[in-house]
Design a protein around this motif. Structure first.
Motif, short mmCIF file in Angstrom:
data_model
loop_
_atom_site.label_atom_id
_atom_site.label_comp_id
_atom_site.label_asym_id
_atom_site.label_seq_id
_atom_site.Cartn_x
_atom_site.Cartn_y
_atom_site.Cartn_z
N HIS A 207 0.83 -1.21 0.00
CA HIS A 207 0.00 0.00 0.00
C HIS A 207 0.86 1.26 0.00
O HIS A 207 0.66 2.18 -0.79
CB HIS A 207 -0.92 -0.03 1.22
N ARG A 208 1.85 1.29 0.89
CA ARG A 208 2.74 2.46 0.97
C ARG A 208 3.51 2.65 -0.34
O ARG A 208 3.65 3.78 -0.83
CB ARG A 208 3.70 2.29 2.14
N SER A 209 4.00 1.55 -0.91
CA SER A 209 4.75 1.64 -2.17
C SER A 209 3.87 2.14 -3.30
O SER A 209 4.33 2.88 -4.18
CB SER A 209 5.34 0.27 -2.52
N GLY A 210 2.59 1.74 -3.30
CA GLY A 210 1.66 2.23 -4.31
C GLY A 210 1.45 3.73 -4.22
O GLY A 210 1.43 4.44 -5.23
N ARG A 211 1.29 4.23 -3.00
CA ARG A 211 1.15 5.68 -2.80
C ARG A 211 2.38 6.42 -3.31
O ARG A 211 2.27 7.44 -3.99
CB ARG A 211 0.93 6.00 -1.32
N GLU A 212 3.55 5.92 -2.95
CA GLU A 212 4.80 6.58 -3.35
C GLU A 212 4.98 6.54 -4.86
O GLU A 212 5.43 7.52 -5.47
CB GLU A 212 5.98 5.92 -2.64
N ALA A 213 4.62 5.41 -5.48
CA ALA A 213 4.74 5.30 -6.94
C ALA A 213 3.80 6.28 -7.64
O ALA A 213 4.16 6.89 -8.66
CB ALA A 213 4.45 3.87 -7.38
#
Length: 386
Positions: A356-362
């Protein structure tokens, strides 16, 4: 016909030139191209006249369509790939996009877990706007983490064909054993998705894929045809529970025929901007040697095969058929190192929160990128013969 697009949305006057051209491109549609206009009969030039006439202005040639230059786009169509719990990455991407009030959503396609994300997003937007969509996504994925159950994996299609038979034994391959009844799954979906709201004119256009068992064709369901059964069919792992029947046809997971539908999305979009959110890894630097690792890699290759073919078709035809189309990709494997070595059935809270966090950052990087950086760069064509 290989699709069942059935909705209340107007698909006529608002189509872009790109989508109209895509629709008449024969390799992308089973709709016949319009007949060519008859050539006009030759007309003899008029005899010279002695009377003077004012000069006639030459008709200007129609301008070539230009690619949209605004970045980030003001209107997006989304293609959401399925991939079990890897689709939590999409949750993060969508959450960040929903925080941009200047970005509207046109059409959304999805298969398997991508279909669940699409339904949560579209239904939430129709009922409660951006905050409603954000709440629906958060509630679903947080519940998934805390339940961490077999049912949770069923809801996001978190089983590969070979992996299911390895994990649960040969009785599943016989098609005579359904370890989890469909009714609880249907109830769980209905708890988070108001299927009636999908028919609201405010709801984005939906294209949800399932695979028709009879002929192996992709079936695409539009807003008016989407029910809990359609959602279950799109996430139906064939070696874990029995096929889902809809109107006399039996269906399996939508990821087999198109994960997610991309060409259909381009045809149905009224915007030139398409964003693909790809969660299943395409690359793996290790050669698998164990049965589980081989199965995992085969599953990843199969999940991306149809998508790669659709991307190649779009890139091949775009210069002539749809020069205004702008396709960009946010891929989970570009943000999470070693994703190809992880299991799409991993329900660990730490792993899902990382996705989830990686998706936001991407999504944050994508929003801040330039047009050229955000678009998908395809490798040079390999020679046909060595």
């Amino acid at each position: 016909m290989s699709e069942k697009i059935d909705g209340t949305h107007d698909e006529g006057a608002q189509k872009t030139a790109a989508s109209r051209l895509l629709l008449t491109t024969s390799i992308w549609s089973d709709v016949p191209s319009p007949p060519a206009a008859p050539e006009p009969a030759p007309v003899s030039p008029p005899a010279p006249s002695v009377q003077a006439h004012a000069p006639v202005a030459a008709t200007a040639e129609p301008a070539e369509p230009t690619r949209p230059t605004q970045w980030p786009p003001r209107k997006l169509s989304l293609a959401l790939q399925g991939g079990g719990t890897f689709a939590a990455f999409t949750w993060g991407v969508l959450e960040r996009l929903l925080e941009e009030p200047s970005i509207a959503f046109d059409a959304i396609s999805g298969a398997s877990a991508g279909a669940i994300n699409a339904l949560l997003l579209a239904g939430g937007l129709a009922e409660g706007g951006r905050e409603g969509a954000r709440n629906r996504l958060n509630r679903f994925w947080l519940r998934l983490m805390h339940e961490a159950s077999f049912r949770s994996l069923m809801l996001v299609g978190g089983f590969s064909p070979a992996g299911s038979s390895v994990a649960f034994g040969p009785t599943l391959r016989s098609g005579q054993f359904d370890p989890f009844d469909l009714d609880p799954l249907r109830q769980a979906l209905s708890r988070d998705i108001n299927f009636a709201a999908l028919r609201d004119p405010k709801c984005p256009k939906l294209l949800i894929a399932a695979t028709r068992i009879r002929d192996g064709q992709q079936q695409v369901f539009g807003n008016d045809a989407i029910t809990a059964d359609v959602a279950l069919a799109s996430t139906c792992p064939p070696l874990v529970h029995c096929a889902v029947e809809i109107d006399g046809e039996a269906y399996w997971d939508g990821g087999f025929g198109g994960n997610p539908p991309l060409i259909r999305l381009a045809q149905q979009s009224t915007t030139a901007d398409l964003l693909l959110i790809q969660v299943t890894p395409t690359r793996d630097s290790f050669v698998p040697i164990t049965l589980a690792a081989i199965d995992r890699r085969l599953d990843q290759i199969a999940a991306n095969a149809a998508l790669k073919a659709e991307i190649a078709a779009i890139e091949w035809a775009r210069p002539n058929a749809a020069p205004t189309l702008r396709l960009s990709t946010i891929a989970a494997e570009d943000s999470i190192e070693g994703l190809a070595q992880r299991s799409s059935t991993d329900l660990g809270r730490g792993f899902i929160r990382t996705l989830h966090r990686s998706g936001r950052e991407a999504a944050e990087r994508w929003l801040g990128a330039t047009d050229a950086e955000a678009q998908r760069a395809l490798p040079a064509a390999e020679p046909a013969l060595a």
